[in-house]
Design an enzyme around this catalytic site. Structure first.
Site, mmCIF file in Angstrom:
data_model
loop_
_atom_site.group_PDB
_atom_site.id
_atom_site.type_symbol
_atom_site.label_atom_id
_atom_site.label_comp_id
_atom_site.label_asym_id
_atom_site.label_seq_id
_atom_site.Cartn_x
_atom_site.Cartn_y
_atom_site.Cartn_z
ATOM 1 N N TYR A 142 0.814 -1.222 0.000
ATOM 2 C CA TYR A 142 0.000 0.000 0.000
ATOM 3 C C TYR A 142 0.849 1.274 0.000
ATOM 4 O O TYR A 142 0.344 2.358 -0.232
ATOM 5 C CB TYR A 142 -0.953 0.021 1.212
ATOM 6 C CG TYR A 142 -1.978 -1.091 1.218
ATOM 7 C CD1 TYR A 142 -2.125 -1.940 0.130
ATOM 8 C CD2 TYR A 142 -2.802 -1.306 2.307
ATOM 9 C CE1 TYR A 142 -3.047 -2.967 0.128
ATOM 10 C CE2 TYR A 142 -3.731 -2.334 2.322
ATOM 11 C CZ TYR A 142 -3.852 -3.165 1.226
ATOM 12 O OH TYR A 142 -4.767 -4.171 1.233
ATOM 13 N N LYS A 193 4.137 -15.568 1.873
ATOM 14 C CA LYS A 193 4.009 -16.310 0.613
ATOM 15 C C LYS A 193 5.446 -16.587 0.168
ATOM 16 O O LYS A 193 5.880 -16.199 -0.924
ATOM 17 C CB LYS A 193 3.213 -15.439 -0.381
ATOM 18 C CG LYS A 193 2.826 -16.116 -1.661
ATOM 19 C CD LYS A 193 1.743 -17.166 -1.515
ATOM 20 C CE LYS A 193 1.476 -17.866 -2.835
ATOM 21 N NZ LYS A 193 0.689 -19.089 -2.704
ATOM 22 N N ASP A 225 -2.389 -18.348 1.437
ATOM 23 C CA ASP A 225 -3.549 -19.039 0.854
ATOM 24 C C ASP A 225 -4.047 -20.144 1.781
ATOM 25 O O ASP A 225 -5.252 -20.321 1.989
ATOM 26 C CB ASP A 225 -3.234 -19.574 -0.554
ATOM 27 C CG ASP A 225 -1.830 -20.131 -0.696
ATOM 28 O OD1 ASP A 225 -1.029 -19.983 0.255
ATOM 29 O OD2 ASP A 225 -1.522 -20.723 -1.744
ATOM 30 N N ASP A 249 -4.774 -7.271 5.948
ATOM 31 C CA ASP A 249 -6.018 -6.566 5.636
ATOM 32 C C ASP A 249 -7.104 -7.587 5.301
ATOM 33 O O ASP A 249 -8.219 -7.561 5.824
ATOM 34 C CB ASP A 249 -5.742 -5.644 4.428
ATOM 35 C CG ASP A 249 -6.868 -4.679 4.151
ATOM 36 O OD1 ASP A 249 -7.841 -4.668 4.921
ATOM 37 O OD2 ASP A 249 -6.770 -3.923 3.168
ATOM 38 N N ASP A 253 -10.306 -9.204 7.961
ATOM 39 C CA ASP A 253 -11.733 -9.141 7.620
ATOM 40 C C ASP A 253 -12.339 -10.539 7.587
ATOM 41 O O ASP A 253 -13.481 -10.751 7.995
ATOM 42 C CB ASP A 253 -11.934 -8.472 6.247
ATOM 43 C CG ASP A 253 -12.113 -6.971 6.381
ATOM 44 O OD1 ASP A 253 -11.830 -6.432 7.475
ATOM 45 O OD2 ASP A 253 -12.529 -6.321 5.402
#
Ligand code: NAD
Length: 361
Positions: A142, A193, A225, A249, A253
């Site tokens: 970001y 990852k 994942d 992020d 959620d």
């Protein structure tokens, strides 16, 4: 004990309604714990834009810098949607995070036994879920450079974002992860990852190095994942999860939905000298001003403030327990109400929690 200063930034929509209840709870605990707390309000978000033209006026930032902790509501709403990017209410929160170097976002997701049926998952899967997602908040995709969009003569384009982390940024968030895990069940899952991303390989190396300082915490590396699948398949296997900004992020959620309502989810942003506490939900324009918003997320955020900024962990546990007892008695705000529930408004819910705190003193 010296007076501790709490900056209160209620913001927009239901922000002021729920923050008011959180402050009520903080005042009750302060009295019971013999701690002197001083509260001062400041503008942020849309209401600050209306009053001063800026989403984070210098006066508000200054108050936050001088405070021991910040109790934040929420910002934004349709009234300000058309404003230019730098004036949008949400910029107020982003600027605050940046100015105060709040690089660690803590989001607990814990199922309340009596609300399990509002989870989209089966009771047998979610029952007993009690996890904490720690998200790195100021680095990664970001913020990384270079970023931008390049237009081609043939009408096509190429867009770039960069996922970049320094070992220092990884180390400091890893330490938050281990420190938090140490206060919980001493189990940390570090998400990456590393089979594909070079950034994740550095992440894993640094986390392994930091782990040597925490021999009492069991560390597991998990690919993002797989973590995402495991969160919905076996959420109870997790205790503390630490992840970089983008992965965190998404996973925070995902973890949030396990427990049902947005009105129940607190959060803390730590890192710099002063930490910020806020409910995960937004300003809920559809119910703002009606006195029906659920203040529990804000109240539980106040509990986190007691624990992480004022070192009053035992009292934070009392707040959690008081909320649980109110729910056990069948009281619900409308968003979590089921048939047979005693539906109450925002202020009544706050009063019930205060009453329970007083009964347990
Ligand atoms: P939202 O969280 O405000 O609302 C989503 C839904 O959940 C709505 O139906 C709302 O009524 C309900 N809800 C949320 N909190 C509740 C509570 N405490 N009690 C009962 N019901 C509750 O998300 P949104 O609708 O996507 O966003 C509305 C505004 O809030 C937007 O302007 C958005 O930018 C802003 N927002 C701000 C923050 C923040 O300040 N941190 C976070 C998210 C959204």
């Amino acid at each position: 004990m010296a007076t501790r200063r709490i900056a209160v930034l209620p913001g927009d929509g239901i922000g002021p309604e729920v923050t008011g209840e959180a402050v009520k709870v903080l005042k009750t605990v302060a009295r019971q714990a013999g701690v002197a707390l001083e509260f001062e309000d400041a503008l942020v978000g849309g209401c600050a834009v209306d009053a001063t033209g800026e989403p984070l006026p210098a006066k508000s930032l200054d108050l936050c810098r001088k405070a021991d902790a910040i109790m934040f509501g929420s910002v934004g709403g349709p009234k300000w949607d058309g404003l230019p990017q730098e004036q949008k209410p949400e910029r107020g929160l982003l600027a605050l995070r940046k100015e105060l170097d709040l690089y660690a976002n803590l989001r607990p997701a814990k199922t309340f036994p009596m609300l399990i049926d509002s989870s989209p998952l089966k009771r047998s899967v979610v029952e007993g879920t009690d996890l904490m997602v720690i998200r790195e908040l100021t680095g990664g995709l970001y913020f990384g450079e270079p970023r931008g969009i390049e237009k081609f003569a043939d009408g096509g384009a190429r867009a770039i974002n960069t996922m970049a982390y320094t070992s220092r940024e990884i180390e400091r968030i890893a330490r938050v992860g281990f420190d938090v895990a140490r206060k919980r069940k001493k189990k940390l899952a570090s998400v990456d990852k590393a089979n594909v991303l070079i950034v994740s390989q550095l992440w894993r190396d640094v986390v392994n190095r930091v782990a040597q300082d925490y021999p009492d915490v069991t560390l597991e590396h998990i690919l993002v994942d797989n973590c995402s699948m495991e969160l919905v398949a076996r959420p109870t296997r997790f205790d503390t999860i630490v992840a970089e900004n983008t992965f965190g992020d998404i996973l925070s959620d995902e973890a949030a939905i396990l427990v049902g309502s947005l009105g129940m989810l607190p959060s803390a942003s730590l890192g710099g000298a002063v930490a910020l506490y806020e409910p995960v939900h937004g300003t809920a324009p559809d119910i703002a001003g009606k006195g029906i918003a659920n203040p529990i997320a804000a109240i539980l955020s106040a509990g986190m403030l007691l624990k992480y900024s004022l070192d009053l962990g035992t009292h934070a546990d009392r707040v959690d327990a008081a909320v649980l007892r109110v729910l056990e008695q069948g009281y619900r705000t409308r968003d979590i109400g089921a048939s047979g529930a005693k539906v109450v408004g925002t202020g009544e819910m706050g009063d019930l929690v205060v009453k329970e705190l007083e009964a347990s003193a």
